[in-house]
Structure formats: C-alpha cells, structure tokens
Design a protein around this motif. Structure first.
Motif, mmCIF file in Angstrom:
data_model
loop_
_atom_site.group_PDB
_atom_site.id
_atom_site.type_symbol
_atom_site.label_atom_id
_atom_site.label_comp_id
_atom_site.label_asym_id
_atom_site.label_seq_id
_atom_site.Cartn_x
_atom_site.Cartn_y
_atom_site.Cartn_z
ATOM 1 N N LEU A 346 0.816 -1.211 0.000
ATOM 2 C CA LEU A 346 0.000 0.000 0.000
ATOM 3 C C LEU A 346 0.853 1.267 0.000
ATOM 4 C CD1 LEU A 346 -2.671 -1.064 2.659
ATOM 5 C CD2 LEU A 346 -3.110 -0.682 0.216
ATOM 6 N N TYR A 347 2.076 1.156 0.511
ATOM 7 C CA TYR A 347 2.934 2.333 0.663
ATOM 8 C C TYR A 347 4.031 2.413 -0.408
ATOM 9 C CZ TYR A 347 0.437 2.068 5.013
ATOM 10 O OH TYR A 347 -0.571 1.979 5.937
ATOM 11 N N THR A 348 4.308 1.290 -1.075
ATOM 12 C CA THR A 348 5.311 1.303 -2.148
ATOM 13 C C THR A 348 4.668 1.453 -3.524
ATOM 14 O OG1 THR A 348 5.288 -1.125 -2.244
ATOM 15 C CG2 THR A 348 6.942 -0.091 -0.826
ATOM 16 N N TYR A 349 3.378 1.174 -3.614
ATOM 17 C CA TYR A 349 2.645 1.354 -4.871
ATOM 18 C C TYR A 349 2.572 2.851 -5.189
ATOM 19 C CZ TYR A 349 -1.183 1.128 -8.274
ATOM 20 O OH TYR A 349 -1.959 1.255 -9.397
ATOM 21 N N ASP A 350 2.599 3.201 -6.472
ATOM 22 C CA ASP A 350 2.728 4.604 -6.879
ATOM 23 C C ASP A 350 1.407 5.389 -6.866
ATOM 24 O OD1 ASP A 350 4.536 6.668 -7.684
ATOM 25 O OD2 ASP A 350 3.619 6.602 -9.677
ATOM 26 N N TRP A 351 0.259 4.737 -6.894
ATOM 27 C CA TRP A 351 -1.054 5.377 -6.894
ATOM 28 C C TRP A 351 -1.213 6.440 -7.985
ATOM 29 C CZ3 TRP A 351 -4.362 2.559 -4.468
ATOM 30 C CH2 TRP A 351 -3.986 1.835 -3.336
ATOM 31 N N PRO A 352 -1.090 6.049 -9.258
ATOM 32 C CA PRO A 352 -1.243 7.042 -10.335
ATOM 33 C C PRO A 352 -2.641 7.652 -10.397
ATOM 34 C CG PRO A 352 -1.169 4.815 -11.223
ATOM 35 C CD PRO A 352 -0.783 4.711 -9.782
#
Length: 454
Positions: A346-352
């Motif tokens: 959840l914290y390493t994903y980039d969330w584009p």
C-alpha cells in the motif's frame, strides 16, 4: 411526469387567465383566492411551484409575502414566483431576499411566465439530483487526512466558504478537486442553490458556447446554459484547460462584465454565479504554448488550491482506507471488509489514480471479498495492485534506453522513494532498513534531488 402549480391571486380574471395558460401547457393547476385558501392548499399538499400575488384581498391580515415565508419555512424545493400590479424596486428586492425565485410585474407576457416556471422547475430538479448524489455517492465523502497540505486545504475551505472569490483548484486526476469545490459550496451562503459541473473534457468543441450560455430558439423556447442553471449557486468548470481559446475570451468577458447574451439572444443576462475552476494540467505551461489565455488565468486564479498526489501523503492511506471501508459498507448495505493497513504494498505502490484509485480499490475489494477470509482479502489486494503496477510499468521508458550512470541514478531514486513510502517518510527507519547511516542517506537524497523529506 406532470408538474403541479398553485396559482394564488385575489383577482378572479387574472387567476383564471394564468391557470388556463398553464393548463394549455399540460401543467396541473390548483387555485386560491386569498391567504386562508392558499394556506389550506399548501398544508394539504405542497405544489411543485407556486405563483403568488403580492397584494391579496384587503380583508386578509396576511398577504403574498407571508405565503412566501410560509412556503420557504416548509421547504427550499418549491420555487415561488411573485407577481404584482403595484410593484416597486424595494418590493422586488425584499421578495428575492426572502427566497422568491423571480418577481414579475403585471401585465406580463404568457411566454415570460412559462419561461420562469420552466427554469425554476429545472433548477429544483438539479437540486434534487445533487441532494441524491450528496447522500449516496462520492460527493458525500469527507476530505480525509492529517497531511500538512490537506490540513492547509481544510483551513482554506473554511475561509473561502464565506466569500465569493474565484478559485482555481489544480492537481492530478483523482486527487479530490471536485470534492473540495463541493465542500466550499456546501459551506457557503449559496449552499441552498445549485452546484453545477461543466466538464471541459466531455464537451464537443462546437458545443461549448451553447452549453455555457444557452440559446433562444426559433420556436420561442429557451435552452438554458450552465451559467443560468447555476443561478445564485456555484459553477465548477472542470478541466478548464480544454476549453477552446475563442470560448475562453467570452468567459473572460462574462467575468469582467458580469453579464452575457444567449446564442440568438438580444437581451443581457446578468450573472450571479460563483465560478470555481479546476485543471490537471500546468496552466502556465498551457499559456506558454498558446493553449490558454493569460488574462483569463489571472481572473480565475484569485485563490489557488493545490491538491497533492496520494503518493506524497502516504501517512493518510490508513485513515483513507478505514474511512472508505466504513462508507462503502454503509452505501451498499453490506458488512465492512477489513483490509490490512500494514501491508507494505500500500505504501510502495505509486497510486497514479490518487485517492480515487484507492477508493475504487477499497470498493472493489469490499464487493469481491464478501464471505472471504482475511488471507483471501490480502491476496486480492496484491493481485489488483501488482496487475496495475505491471500495466503502469509498460507505459514507462525501459532502463535499457539510458546510459549506465543515469540508469543507476533512476534505480536508486525509485528504490529510495519506495523505501521512504514503506516507512511513511521516516528517515531513521529507512536508513536502518537499507543499511545506511542517517546522515549518508540525507546526502544521497539531496544528490538525487529528492526533496520534502523530514
């Protein structure tokens, strides 16, 4: 569906004339000749709209103004059109202040009354649609977060809600621009009026002016544009960068003169609408390349609000997940799913797709994970985010196209950014995990141009 109009006038001939005009246009009509009759009809059943004479039978203690107050005390969803044969400016101003939709002086043309009734009913329909959205979908959500930028935006919302200043909200897609605009409107003195959204991306270039300004048609009818639909309320021009330059010039003129003409119209329509704009593009860059007018930019950008990317405020992810879990369960009437907020991905994903992507993720998992155990919830989370990461990776330039030094710097930068996200921006924890001294990590971050890390 037929709309019902309550016509209130102590003059039989005028009351009968108005009723016949409305019946010819397929409205249902009820009539009242004085305050007591009108009060009885209102208490029995609220109409969709009321046409009220200001001065009623002199034998009555109360007049049309008292009926206006009575209706407005009961609901804001019944527009009232006041009419009078002995009108003065003060009477009209007082009526509008008390909530009348329009004030018409007798004698008036039938078409004028019909146009006001049509526009009033359309305005109420928009209010009802907005109310349903507010209570069912995304727009009822709150602005969640303790990140310093989010806290600053919350303070701005409070300050801006009491003013009519024009606002430009900029930030990436899915970061919450429309939500902020809605919160400003909801907390403002205009909150009882319509909040209308014009999406610059969704309109055809040749339809912009028609959608904004409306038109007067050959058959005598009027097509109302967004500026009039948002009368006394708020108009959000979403993705304003997509509006053609010639239409931008006309918007600028409206902002300067506070009036416009409908297409094919000759009469000036005065504007009492708050304008909020939003964009996911860099408008200064759009100005530089000739796609956006600089003078319009300065008119719109009285107060700027910058929405941060989700990957720059990962400390808010646990709060957002818990909030969305509860809200989505309430909306869909189903049990709340527990997502592991400690999951590193959840914290390493980039969330584009920013907060919108996170909300969609929680909703998707909430629906697909009903009656599943906790391990399957975690597995689904990884499947969705890993698939999204692979798709996003396909859209990036491969490292093989870079010289060795640049490729190494790119890898180090991405690696350190992900580790910082994983540790929620904590330098000490990140340094310990990757096996570096804290001071050395600070120097490395500085050399790679990674800023804003405490």
């Amino acid at each position: 569906m037929k709309h019902e109009v309550l016509v209130i006038d102590d003059n039989f001939d005028i009351r009968n004339l108005i009723s016949n005009i409305l019946k010819e246009k397929n409205y249902d009509v009820r009539e009242a000749a004085n305050y007591n009759q009108a009060s009885f009809e209102i208490d029995k059943k609220l109409p969709d709209i009321a046409v009220v004479d200001v001065k009623l039978d002199k034998g009555e203690n109360e007049d049309g103004i008292d009926l206006l107050k009575k209706i407005k005390k009961l609901t804001d969803l019944v527009p009232v059109i006041m009419i009078s044969g002995h009108a003065n400016v003060q009477m009209a101003v007082d009526s509008l202040k008390l909530g009348a939709y329009e004030f018409i002086t007798k004698p008036f043309a039938a078409e004028q009354l019909l146009n006001f009734i049509s526009r009033a009913l359309e305005s109420v329909s928009l209010k009802k649609e907005n109310f349903q959205l507010e209570n069912k979908l995304f727009h009822s959500f709150d602005l969640i977060g303790t990140n310093s930028q989010i806290l600053k935006i919350k303070k701005l919302i409070t300050k801006l809600s009491s003013t009519d200043s024009r606002i430009l909200i900029f930030g990436p897609t899915g970061s919450g621009k429309e939500l902020v605009a809605r919160k400003i409107h909801k907390n403002s003195p205009r909150s009882k009026e319509s909040f209308v959204v014009l999406n610059g991306v969704l309109l055809q270039p040749n339809n912009y002016e028609l959608e904004l300004f409306g038109s007067e048609n050959g058959d005598g009818t009027i097509s109302y544009g967004f500026l009039e639909k948002a009368k006394n309320g708020t108009l959000l021009i979403d993705e304003i960068s997509e509006i053609p330059l010639d239409t931008q010039a006309k918007i600028l003129r409206v902002l300067i003169d506070q009036k416009f003409k409908r297409i094919n119209g000759k009469k000036d329509i005065f504007v009492n609408t708050r304008i909020i704009s939003s964009t996911s593009k860099d408008l200064k860059n759009e100005i530089a390349i000739g796609n956006f007018r600089e003078d319009l930019y300065h008119r719109l950008n009285v107060v700027p609000i910058e929405m941060p990317k989700l990957n720059s405020r990962t400390e808010d992810i646990p709060l957002l997940i818990k909030y969305f879990q509860k809200k989505i369960a309430e909306i869909n009437g189903m049990p709340e799913i527990d997502i592991n907020i400690e999951d590193d991905l959840l914290y390493t994903y980039d969330w584009p797709g920013n907060v919108r992507e996170l909300r969609n993720l929680v909703e998707r998992i909430s629906i697909l994970s009903q009656n599943e155990n906790q391990s399957n919830v975690g597995k689904l989370l990884h499947e969705i985010l890993n698939k999204n990461s692979s798709q996003n990776l396909e859209n990036t330039t491969p490292s093989m196209s870079y010289p060795l030094k640049q490729a190494r710097e790119n890898f180090e930068k991405n690696y350190l950014l992900n580790q910082l996200k994983r540790n929620k921006g904590n330098i000490s924890k990140t340094a310990e995990f990757i096996g570096m001294e804290r001071s050395a990590l600070h120097r490395k971050l500085k050399s790679l141009g990674i800023k804003g890390i405490n």
